[in-house]
Design an enzyme around this catalytic site. Sequence first.
Site, PDB file in Angstrom:
ATOM      1  N   GLU A  31      10.430   0.579  10.132  1.00 40.08           N
ATOM      2  CA  GLU A  31      11.422   1.636   9.902  1.00 40.08           C
ATOM      3  C   GLU A  31      10.689   2.933  10.183  1.00 40.08           C
ATOM      4  O   GLU A  31       9.826   3.348   9.421  1.00 40.08           O
ATOM      5  CB  GLU A  31      11.939   1.545   8.466  1.00 40.08           C
ATOM      6  CG  GLU A  31      13.323   2.130   8.301  1.00 40.08           C
ATOM      7  CD  GLU A  31      13.256   3.600   7.994  1.00 40.08           C
ATOM      8  OE1 GLU A  31      13.241   4.383   8.966  1.00 40.08           O
ATOM      9  OE2 GLU A  31      13.209   3.967   6.827  1.00 40.08           O
ATOM     10  N   GLU A  38      10.380  14.675  16.101  1.00 35.59           N
ATOM     11  CA  GLU A  38      10.630  14.649  14.668  1.00 35.59           C
ATOM     12  C   GLU A  38       9.695  15.633  13.970  1.00 35.59           C
ATOM     13  O   GLU A  38       8.482  15.526  14.072  1.00 35.59           O
ATOM     14  CB  GLU A  38      10.389  13.233  14.121  1.00 35.59           C
ATOM     15  CG  GLU A  38      10.710  13.125  12.653  1.00 35.59           C
ATOM     16  CD  GLU A  38      10.534  11.715  12.112  1.00 35.59           C
ATOM     17  OE1 GLU A  38       9.504  11.100  12.404  1.00 35.59           O
ATOM     18  OE2 GLU A  38      11.435  11.239  11.398  1.00 35.59           O
ATOM     19  N   CYS A  57      13.314  10.425   7.194  1.00 31.86           N
ATOM     20  CA  CYS A  57      13.330   9.897   8.560  1.00 31.86           C
ATOM     21  C   CYS A  57      14.729   9.974   9.163  1.00 31.86           C
ATOM     22  O   CYS A  57      14.884  10.130  10.363  1.00 31.86           O
ATOM     23  CB  CYS A  57      12.809   8.472   8.568  1.00 31.86           C
ATOM     24  SG  CYS A  57      13.566   7.441   7.319  1.00 31.86           S
ATOM     25  N   LYS A  59       0.849  -1.205   0.000  1.00 33.54           N
ATOM     26  CA  LYS A  59       0.000   0.000   0.000  1.00 33.54           C
ATOM     27  C   LYS A  59       0.879   1.249   0.000  1.00 33.54           C
ATOM     28  O   LYS A  59       1.572   1.525   0.977  1.00 33.54           O
ATOM     29  CB  LYS A  59      -0.902   0.038   1.225  1.00 33.54           C
ATOM     30  CG  LYS A  59      -1.925   1.185   1.127  1.00 33.54           C
ATOM     31  CD  LYS A  59      -2.610   1.510   2.427  1.00 33.54           C
ATOM     32  CE  LYS A  59      -1.844   2.473   3.284  1.00 33.54           C
ATOM     33  NZ  LYS A  59      -1.702   3.833   2.719  1.00 33.54           N
ATOM     34  N   SER A  74       5.632   6.678  10.454  1.00 34.32           N
ATOM     35  CA  SER A  74       5.800   7.328  11.750  1.00 34.32           C
ATOM     36  C   SER A  74       5.880   6.301  12.882  1.00 34.32           C
ATOM     37  O   SER A  74       5.362   5.191  12.783  1.00 34.32           O
ATOM     38  CB  SER A  74       4.634   8.270  12.016  1.00 34.32           C
ATOM     39  OG  SER A  74       3.472   7.514  12.290  1.00 34.32           O
ATOM     40  N   THR A  75       6.544   6.701  13.953  1.00 32.51           N
ATOM     41  CA  THR A  75       6.646   5.828  15.119  1.00 32.51           C
ATOM     42  C   THR A  75       5.263   5.581  15.715  1.00 32.51           C
ATOM     43  O   THR A  75       4.958   4.481  16.175  1.00 32.51           O
ATOM     44  CB  THR A  75       7.597   6.452  16.156  1.00 32.51           C
ATOM     45  OG1 THR A  75       8.920   6.470  15.595  1.00 32.51           O
ATOM     46  CG2 THR A  75       7.627   5.656  17.444  1.00 32.51           C
TER      47      THR A  75
END
Lengths: 319, 480, 287
Positions: B257, B388, B291, B183, B236-237
């Site tokens: 990741e 971030e 990132c 996706k 994203s985390t």
Amino acid sequence: MGVTLLVPDAAANITPDASDAGLRHVLHALPGVDQVGAEARAAMLASRSIKNEAKRTAIDLAISMVDLTTLEGADTPGKVQAMCAKALHPDPADDLVPPVAAVCVYGDMAGIARAVVGDRLHVAAVATAFPSGRAALEVKLADTAAAIERGADEIDMVIDRGAFLTGDYGTVFEQIAKVKQACGDAHLKVILETGELRTLDNVRRASWLAMAAGADFIKTSTGKISPAATMPVTLVMLEAVRDWHQRTGRRIGVKPAGGIRTAKDAIRYLVMVQEVAGPEWLTPDLFRFGASSLLNDLLLQRQRMATGNYSGPDYVSHD
Amino acid sequence: MSLEYAPAPESTDVVDIKAHYGLFIDGEFVEPIDGTTFTTINPATEGVLAEVSEAGPQDVARAVRAATTAHTRTWARMPGRERSKYLFRIARLIQERARELAVLETLDSGKPIRESRDVDIPLVAAHFFYYAGWADKLEHAGLGTSIRPYGVAAQIIPWNFPLMMLAWKIAPALATGNTVVLKPAETTPLTALAFADICQQADLPAGVVNILTGDGTTGRNLVEHPDVDKVAFTGSTEVGRAIQRAVAGTQKGLTLELGGKAANIVFDDAPIDEAIEGIVNGIFFNQGQVCCAGSRLLVQESVADQVTEALTQRLRTLRLGDPLDKNTDIGAVNSAAQHARITEYITAGENEGARRWTAPCAIPERGWWIAPTVFTEVSTAHRIAREEIFGPVLAVLTFRTPDEAVAKANNSPYGLSAGIWSEKGSRTLWMAQRLRAGVVWANTFNRFDPASPFGGFKESGFGREGGRHGLSAYIRSEVV
Amino acid sequence: MDTRVDVRKTYKLFINGAFPRSESGRTYPVSDAKGRFWANASLASRKDARDAVLAARGAQPGWAGATAYNRGQVLYRVAEMLEGRRAQFEDEVARSEGISSRKASGIVDAAIDRWVWYAGWSDKFAQVSGSSNPVAGPYFNFSVPVPTGVVAAIAPQDSALLGLVSVVAPIIVTGNTSVVVASQERPLPAVTLAEVLATSDLPGGVVNILTGDPAEVGPWLAGHADVNALDLTGVTDDGVSTQMQVAAADTITRVLADVTADWTIDPGLGRLRAFTEITTVWHPQGV
């Protein structure tokens, strides 16, 4: 001999003597140059795309920055005179083409050149036992004086690379300073012969040494050693003049010489001048191309932009 | 005088964007069963590029079914040397269509054509070439002799490097014998859909690669589908956490990741000019939407003023504008939402007392743009030094000793990348050993290569992409 | 005739190289395999888990900073000490697992040999798991495995010694430090192993052993932000396992689950890989 230098990473000025130790102290305090990073930066600048009006402007600017050069053992008055004529009117069919900045010849030909160009162009003479620089200082000074006497108003001297590479910075400094003295009002271009210095760290140090000793221009190469001018070497020299200006307020010129043959290359250099040293350097007073065949390619590209068609080698003059 | 660069736009003639795209399932473009549609926008103009399908739960089921069938009947049975040749074909097709893909990527993402042309797309091709060569050598990879793929890999990728992230996911998965349902991000689906076309041109067996466009709901349905054997996510985390929770207690393999807040550490003996370039490349590459961006500049106090001054001088030469222009350095940020997020952080930085400097760029009237921004006088407690931002915003902090640099660099829940600038080899290696980061760039930054493993420590995720290590993300590990 | 009354051991926790009781003051009775009372073990609390994590974190930089050669020597030293006390272990394993002393002897052999096997990996794992990567550019690029950090492990419930050793040794040999929850029903060999570790030049805090209920302390360890990885080998309850994995997601803690627990076969490198990160370093090559 005392000289004021600025340590690049400290606000404090120091005044070393021009001894090897004093100069080493200053030159080895300069930041190192990472070769891979410098090459990447040069490659990125080379990828700029200069089109249309910008290209037209750049081509004319480049023409006006050419030191049209002949430095052959086989040079004759006739050859020099022909080159000088072309320097004055690069494209006989188009009066809008600007003259080049200067003609560059051996010292004994300076008078021949001056007779043709009068005061319309600078006459640059190579001196100081060009291209090797291997001669006694008295000979180098006499070589310089003779060229000036014959009408040269710019002297392209070579540094003693042997002395530089052996760490004898004092000798290199002294020779530049004495030649500068001998130049009087003539402008001094100091050829570093970067192809023999090998590392970009050396290019940076030699640039600073030459500027400190009184150079008006720093120049990459004699054209007799390969590699001659390269983008990364010129990048480091442009950084040097930029930083020197920031510390002293004085602008030193840069002249890549040898190996620049196409308009495309010349435009890449101009982009680099603008983005690294700054637009103030985009003048023949502060940037030159030492070249011979470059001029014809600039003219061909100029014709192509003017007519919309590709031109051919028979439509520019060959000397 | 100054040389004004005339506009030098890359031609868009090479791309052919359809008005509407279906889903790529079982080798065909099909209309969704229970999905809807959404539009994808050019962030530089806010103009609509295409209408794209959003896969519903039944579409997800259909794609997973196709991937399962392709895995058991075709792909896992095929000898590695044959799988290998399909991957080589794909790599070649990407090279052949490189210009088209670069333009498409720039249109859809807002990134400068210089980057999509010189970085993204060449790396995409290289990644397929690299893993193509592994497909028939897996037993030599040092990962054991009984190599078993997971089966069906669900792969969810972000919008910052759309096709490159696709390559990082699909190439190793296919090389190891997995089939995939991928996706792409909802704001950047077009190059993934072009990749579906490339799969068709390569005659890749149906169902080996399935592309489902959609948003987070589609992604969640995919991750939670019981027949998915492996989940690989880049993003994203926050979403990574949710995915890790979702696969908890299942047999699904997982690699993540996630975010980063990399320290780019400049010592006083650094090659300063190249360090400046590294700082610029570190935080302004792809508008900082990276990132592993070097978003925290840690500079030794003795050169802090010199570096900051040189940096701001350099930033004045950056060219912001039309991403298709070959001379553009700073393109558009990817979406209105991202623009709002970055802007919010810039405001937060000012409110927290850091000093803001913004590059003097003319901002186009339409589209989403953020001029390069540098904050000095930043404290380690400021949000802009901890969170971030994913934008062209650099926080400058200082340090005095190598120990302090390591402590500050590691003082983050993230651990994706780090930079070291010094001419002293022993110190560089000493630092590299102590930085808790998956990638350490010494005297360079933001370099990528298919042979080089990439991935993080701590909340930056787990697993590696690239290199021999990247294979293990798609091989079921036997642990006793 | 007088019969000498033996001196019995108090089984305590092992935290930071010391043997404290649970801060909670709690104990629980441990029986042998035949159901006879054997001893009271400490029932570790969440605060004991917290202290253990703190100890492990404190020990981690020093242990990871030791040379691989040194770590290998220490692990080999553990094997030596274990060998020297094998009779005690044979007895405790036999009583714990309800097996013959001959069988227990074989298990102790295997446990000693496993320490030796992993000791040897200390300075070899980086060679087989690292790489130099031929990137397309003028860079030297290499990848090395480095320890994940602090690893919390639930030791196998059945195999009180060999299973425990097979879990702990691969965690620490690469430079991680650990908090291990011993087998709940069979914790005593673990405490005796702690005595071996305490006399093997292993720095305090590298291995911390808790006895008690994994379902009680496990989730605290899983949710602890300063724990980098979880080894769920000994979690037998699927619900607890899922709960711990969900808690782990809060800080993207690495999880090793779905393990095939056959302690008699060659362990392979899977466990070493599970608790190491790969750091890749780029450096230009130029003059």
